[in-house]
Design a protein around this motif. Structure first.
Motif, PDB file in Angstrom:
ATOM      1  N   ILE A 147      -6.239  -3.565  -1.064  1.00 47.36           N
ATOM      2  CA  ILE A 147      -5.088  -4.455  -1.167  1.00 47.36           C
ATOM      3  C   ILE A 147      -4.615  -4.847   0.223  1.00 47.36           C
ATOM      4  O   ILE A 147      -4.746  -4.076   1.181  1.00 47.36           O
ATOM      5  CB  ILE A 147      -3.936  -3.788  -1.970  1.00 47.36           C
ATOM      6  CG1 ILE A 147      -2.945  -4.840  -2.457  1.00 47.36           C
ATOM      7  CG2 ILE A 147      -3.232  -2.706  -1.141  1.00 47.36           C
ATOM      8  CD1 ILE A 147      -1.996  -4.355  -3.516  1.00 47.36           C
TER       9      ILE A 147
ATOM     10  N   TRP B 232       0.853   2.094  -5.044  1.00 47.48           N
ATOM     11  CA  TRP B 232      -0.569   1.782  -5.066  1.00 47.48           C
ATOM     12  C   TRP B 232      -1.370   2.949  -4.492  1.00 47.48           C
ATOM     13  O   TRP B 232      -0.899   3.602  -3.569  1.00 47.48           O
ATOM     14  CB  TRP B 232      -0.803   0.521  -4.216  1.00 47.48           C
ATOM     15  CG  TRP B 232      -2.228   0.086  -4.101  1.00 47.48           C
ATOM     16  CD1 TRP B 232      -2.888  -0.785  -4.913  1.00 47.48           C
ATOM     17  CD2 TRP B 232      -3.159   0.482  -3.095  1.00 47.48           C
ATOM     18  NE1 TRP B 232      -4.177  -0.934  -4.474  1.00 47.48           N
ATOM     19  CE2 TRP B 232      -4.370  -0.169  -3.370  1.00 47.48           C
ATOM     20  CE3 TRP B 232      -3.097   1.348  -1.991  1.00 47.48           C
ATOM     21  CZ2 TRP B 232      -5.508   0.003  -2.576  1.00 47.48           C
ATOM     22  CZ3 TRP B 232      -4.227   1.535  -1.214  1.00 47.48           C
ATOM     23  CH2 TRP B 232      -5.418   0.856  -1.495  1.00 47.48           C
TER      24      TRP B 232
ATOM     25  N   ASP C  87       0.825  -1.218   0.000  1.00 44.74           N
ATOM     26  CA  ASP C  87       0.000   0.000   0.000  1.00 44.74           C
ATOM     27  C   ASP C  87       0.857   1.265   0.000  1.00 44.74           C
ATOM     28  O   ASP C  87       0.337   2.366   0.210  1.00 44.74           O
ATOM     29  CB  ASP C  87      -0.983   0.016   1.169  1.00 44.74           C
ATOM     30  CG  ASP C  87      -0.311  -0.023   2.526  1.00 44.74           C
ATOM     31  OD1 ASP C  87       0.937  -0.139   2.584  1.00 44.74           O
ATOM     32  OD2 ASP C  87      -1.030   0.078   3.545  1.00 44.74           O
TER      33      ASP C  87
ATOM     34  N   LEU D  46      -5.528  -7.843  -4.421  1.00 45.28           N
ATOM     35  CA  LEU D  46      -5.973  -6.629  -5.096  1.00 45.28           C
ATOM     36  C   LEU D  46      -7.406  -6.761  -5.613  1.00 45.28           C
ATOM     37  O   LEU D  46      -7.748  -7.741  -6.272  1.00 45.28           O
ATOM     38  CB  LEU D  46      -5.050  -6.343  -6.279  1.00 45.28           C
ATOM     39  CG  LEU D  46      -5.507  -5.230  -7.230  1.00 45.28           C
ATOM     40  CD1 LEU D  46      -5.270  -3.870  -6.600  1.00 45.28           C
ATOM     41  CD2 LEU D  46      -4.815  -5.355  -8.574  1.00 45.28           C
TER      42      LEU D  46
END
Length: 662
Positions: free
Chosen positions: A593, A496, A367, A601
């Motif tokens: 996630i 992400w 993340d 995901l």
């Protein structure tokens, strides 16, 4: 020819060779039947009705200056007949060429046509120009690309961008809207159902091409810049994802391209935030008058590159005006590069007497990247990158000593290094950061690379434990790092939700002596002023029924080790003052996630679109979902369409698509 009155033709049908009719709105200078005028086309799927501020802020001014303007709905959108068959397809571009020929043949046109656009219409403007329609004499392209694979909303150097999935959901909703019965009559329902039945499965089509193949080369004018044979003004904003395009276009075709880069999001320069804006309308009129009616006004003599240098742009949630200044380079040349390596203490330095030795390991929490902001930025504030310290904890960090002199950058940074992975697939993200004396960190630029794409457009697996020399190109930037600040570089294996992960949670081993950061120096230039548009308040074209709200937030589920990222905009509704069409839509994206499981995901996008008038109401509700396994992308989409509350159409589609080294 100035200060003319004009007539707006609300809907004009343009018949194509295959019998399909496209719908056009035309701003026609009065008297043009006797004294023909040049014309400018914009061609996209975002509908000419309901009217929008973008059209009303430019086309009427063009008409007053004696330049006709046309907004034409592409096939299967707005009030145009037929069905769309994809994004920038051969059919779409051929339709545009037919439209240009139709315009040039009208009695009110002098035979010279320009084309302009933002985003979709900016893309097809360059693509159509490369086809060389005889009547097309000049173009203006804003927030577009010359490379559909490496520099668009889908992929970036082999990395799968989350915005691709969000955009597919948005296109599903946009293309599912009904035509307006007041313009097409009783055929509206049959036209609507044809669209709904025929609409492409966009995300399937795009995910079926995960490498830079012929699908993406089509429409990428970088394949042969020489095909762009007409003058092109190419414009972008530093806070948008399309910031590289002006530089690539100038370098690819320096004889035809002029570049302008401001501090803007994904918007026209005279409407964009943050300010300062540019008086685009006046400059565009000069551009058209020069190239479409041979007026000697100096438009061809503007500097090849004009850019805004951000200076002191601290990360903020929202700001109205970006600090900085305008510069110009009469001729663009490859910039002088300042090369920084790692010294013996692992600090960034130019020509260190001793270089770092050894290696460093890197494996980021999945993340990492929530301070990235969005790739495709339309909102001034909610989508900007935040303070980069948020992502530094999951990154490998190198920084300089405090700068004694300013460092002013303009161009494309790059990082070269040697590394190996413990897995056959891995991504890397590189951030260039301005560190303020108080520790605040502003992102200057960033680059993403799927390491399978390290050498060419033909990706290959990594050999675990085998060193690879890689180069990561960062996005173009125009930025002043002040004395007293530090330069920082942050490497991470995750970014992400912007960059979707490969199926492995890879660890990279970075060889420190190989580290070489090359920064493009501004070099010789002149300071300039670019006029801002006059503060004109246009006549209202709509009234607000409901203001709506927009939010963006992140949640961490500590019990289950999940991170959720959400973006919502809903409730906004407006009514056209002219034809009483009510319109609005709702938007919701949610990404999830696990911090150490790339196969956890998921993405979900929901869209609602409403078009109505008294006694007539249409609504479409769409939901798209994405998940993955080690070997597949799993996608689905649902759509329901309602007329006056009664469902008239529904469909569910799903597919499992093999991952292609991604």
């Amino acid at each position: 020819m100035t200060n003319q009155t004009f007539t707006v033709i609300e809907n004009e049908w343009i018949s194509l060779k295959d019998g399909v009719r496209l719908a056009a709105r035309i701003w026609l200078p009065d008297g043009s039947e006797k004294a023909p005028v040049p014309a400018v086309l914009e061609f996209h799927p975002y509908r000419k009705r309901p009217e929008n501020l973008r059209d009303e802020s430019s086309f009427p001014a063009f008409a007053v200056a004696g330049i006709a303007g046309l907004h034409v709905d592409i096939r299967g959108s707005g009030e145009s007949e037929g069905a769309i068959d994809g994004e920038y397809t051969s059919l779409e571009l051929a339709d545009a060429a037919e439209v240009i020929a139709w315009i040039a043949a009208q009695s009110w046109c002098n035979g010279n046509v320009g084309m302009m656009g933002l985003s979709w219409s900016g893309f097809n403007t360059l693509q159509v120009a490369a086809m060389k329609p005889p009547a097309l004499k000049a173009v203006i392209s804003v927030a577009s690309t010359v490379d559909r694979y490496n520099d668009d909303i889908h992929y970036k150097n082999g990395v799968h961008l989350s915005d691709q999935f969000s955009w597919a959901a948005t296109m599903l909703s946009i293309m599912a809207r009904a035509p307006d019965p007041s313009l097409v009559g009783d055929r509206w329902r049959a036209m609507w159902l044809e669209r709904l039945e025929s609409e492409p499965f966009f995300i399937r089509d795009w995910l079926s091409h995960q490498r830079r193949d012929e699908f993406w080369k089509h429409g990428s004018i970088c394949e042969n810049f020489a095909e762009l044979s007409v003058p092109a003004l190419v414009i972008a904003g530093w806070y948008d994802g399309y910031r590289n395009t002006p530089f690539k276009a100038v370098e690819g075709n320096p004889l035809k391209v002029k570049a302008l880069v401001g501090p803007w999001v994904h918007e026209w320069p005279h409407l964009a935030n943050p300010k300062p804006r540019a008086d685009f309308v006046t400059e565009a009129i000069d551009w058209w008058n020069h190239w479409l009616r041979d007026e000697p006004n100096g438009a061809s003599d503007i500097s090849q590159v004009r850019a805004f240098i951000l200076d002191g742009a601290r990360p903020m949630v929202k700001f109205e005006r970006a600090p900085g200044y305008w510069i110009a380079k009469k001729k663009w040349h490859a910039p002088e590069m300042c090369d920084l390596s790692l010294d013996a203490s692992c600090k960034l330095a130019a020509d260190p007497s001793q270089t770092a030795i050894g290696r460093r390991l890197l494996r980021s929490p999945l993340d990492t990247g929530t301070a990235a902001g969005h790739w495709y930025v339309t909102s001034s504030g909610l989508e900007f990158p935040g303070d980069q310290r948020i992502d530094d904890g999951g990154s490998l960090i190198f920084e300089s000593d405090v700068l004694k002199q300013e460092m002013v950058l303009l161009g494309t940074p790059r990082l070269q290094l040697v590394l190996f992975s413990d897995s056959p697939l891995a991504n890397i993200a590189v951030r260039l950061i301005d560190v303020y004396p108080d520790g605040t960190e502003a992102r200057v630029s960033f680059g993403l690379l799927n390491l399978a794409h390290r050498n060419s457009d033909a990706p290959t697996l990594l050999t675990p434990g085998h060193d690879e020399r890689v180069t990561v190109s960062l996005d173009a930037c125009g930025y002043r790092i002040a004395p007293g600040h530090k330069v920082r570089v942050a490497l991470s294996t995750a970014y992400w939700p912007m960059m979707l992960p490969p199926p492995y949670d890879a660890t990279l081993s970075v060889e420190l002596p190989s580290f070489k950061l090359s920064l493009p120096l501004l070099g010789k230039h002149e300071r300039i002023d670019i006029p801002e548009p006059a503060p004109v308040k246009p006549a209202p074209i709509s009234e607000t029924i409901a203001a709506g709200e927009s939010r963006r937030w992140m949640e961490r589920d500590l019990d289950n080790g999940l991170t959720h990222y959400s973006k919502v905009s809903k409730g906004a509704r407006s009514r056209s003052l002219d034809h009483k069409l009510v319109y609005g839509g709702d938007f919701e994206d949610r990404w999830t996630i696990g911090t150490s499981d790339p196969l956890s995901l998921t993405g979900e996008c929901r869209r609602t679109s409403i078009l109505s008038r008294e006694g007539w109401e249409t609504e479409t509700n769409c939901a798209s979902r994405l998940s993955c396994t080690k070997t597949e992308w799993i996608i689905s989409e649902e759509i329901e369409a309602f007329h006056n509350g009664v469902r008239v159409f529904s469909r569910i589609r799903s597919e499992r698509i093999p991952r292609d080294l991604m």
